[in-house]
Design an enzyme around this catalytic site. Structure first.
Site, PDB file in Angstrom:
ATOM      1  N   SER A 147       0.849  -1.192   0.000  1.00  0.00           N
ATOM      2  CA  SER A 147       0.000   0.000   0.000  1.00  0.00           C
ATOM      3  C   SER A 147       0.883   1.239   0.000  1.00  0.00           C
ATOM      4  O   SER A 147       1.956   1.240   0.620  1.00  0.00           O
ATOM      5  CB  SER A 147      -0.872   0.007   1.261  1.00  0.00           C
ATOM      6  N   TYR A 162      -1.164  -0.226  10.602  1.00  0.00           N
ATOM      7  CA  TYR A 162      -1.259  -0.629   9.195  1.00  0.00           C
ATOM      8  C   TYR A 162      -0.059  -0.097   8.403  1.00  0.00           C
ATOM      9  O   TYR A 162       0.576  -0.832   7.635  1.00  0.00           O
ATOM     10  CB  TYR A 162      -2.567  -0.103   8.601  1.00  0.00           C
TER      11      TYR A 162
END
Ligand code: NDP
Length: 238
Positions: A147, A162
């Site tokens: 990501s 995350y």
């Protein structure tokens, strides 16, 4: 040429399922790795009903023992693993039930460890088990679904567990790429912000757009790149 075998982790829904569908549509035999066999069996049955060759096998990427059993089972049943898509991932901060992006004051160290285990060490476990098979076979494609939120280059606040887990996943890509033999390519791919359970309804990309870059990296030609970080087939900064 023999049919290629593609393993996709976390493939009972979302980007993993779409990636498995698209690889199967390209003639790969797709193995859906899922910790929820009821969902995985239902997803595999749907794809088989559409004429695709898809199998479902139990996999929880947080367990060394389950990963080892999974890789042995796939190897025994299908002969080898040509493609590995490390897609399984979660946002542990979702457990906080926040409307606003969680900051470091909301996120205890325990959450960092859980995210790291699931999103980075999970891929490490799979790569560690599968790369020797690919190196021995002289062919392999590994895609770590990362990501932009893990890019140090654009690191900002919010969602620390995350972000840290995806930055670590990018390190996993680099380390295994350095150990990859001839014919084996390992890359990180950011799918963009995609409308899935994780991405939510406001994300700008549909699931086909999100999976496109993952499928591209899973099917790279022999002269394709390795050890890189890509979005929309373009190299992006770590
Ligand atoms: P979803 O939440 O829709 O799906 C996640 C999948 O991963 C589910 O199948 C889930 O299984 C599985 N999973 C999670 N943890 C494990 C585990 N320990 N073992 C096995 N399977 C597991 O997410 P997306 O499809 O949106 O995301 C897929 C990947 O793409 C993730 O790595 C995510 O971080 C990444 N990504 C997504 C973006 C987006 O905008 N959607 C943006 C950037 C990256 P279960 O159903 O059992 O929970």
């Amino acid at each position: 040429m023999e049919q290629r075998i593609a393993v996709v982790t976390g493939a009972n829904r979302g980007l993993g399922l779409q990636t498995a569908r698209e690889l199967a549509m390209r003639g790969y035999r797709a193995v859906l790795g899922s910790r929820d066999m009821a969902k995985a069996d239902a997803a595999a049955a749907d794809l088989r009903a559409a004429g695709l060759e898809v199998h479902a096998t139990l996999l929880d990427v947080r367990s060394d023992a389950i990963v080892e059993t999974f890789v042995s089972a796939v190897k025994d049943e299908h002969g080898r693993i040509d493609v590995l898509v490390n897609n399984a991932g979660s946002i542990v901060e979702a457990d906080l039930g926040h409307g606003a992006p969680p900051s470091t004051s909301d996120v205890p160290a325990e959450m960092i460890l859980r995210a790291f285990d699931n999103n980075a060490v999970g891929a490490y476990r799979l790569c560690r088990s599968v790369l020797p098979l690919m190196n021995a076979a002289g062919y392999g494609r590994i895609v770590n679904v990362s990501s932009g939120m893990g890019a140090l280059n654009e690191m900002v606040d919010g969602w620390p567990a995350y972000r840290i887990s995806k930055a670590a996943l990018n390190a996993v890509t680099r380390i295994f790429a350095a150990e990859a033999g001839s014919g084996v390519k390992i890359n990180s791919v950011c799918p963009g912000w995609v409308r899935t359970d994780m991405g939510g309804a406001n994300a700008p990309r549909d699931i086909e757009e999100g999976a496109a870059g993952i499928v591209w990296a899973a099917t790279l030609p022999d002269d394709g790149p390795s050890g890189g970080f890509f979005r929309d087939r373009q190299s992006i900064a770590w």
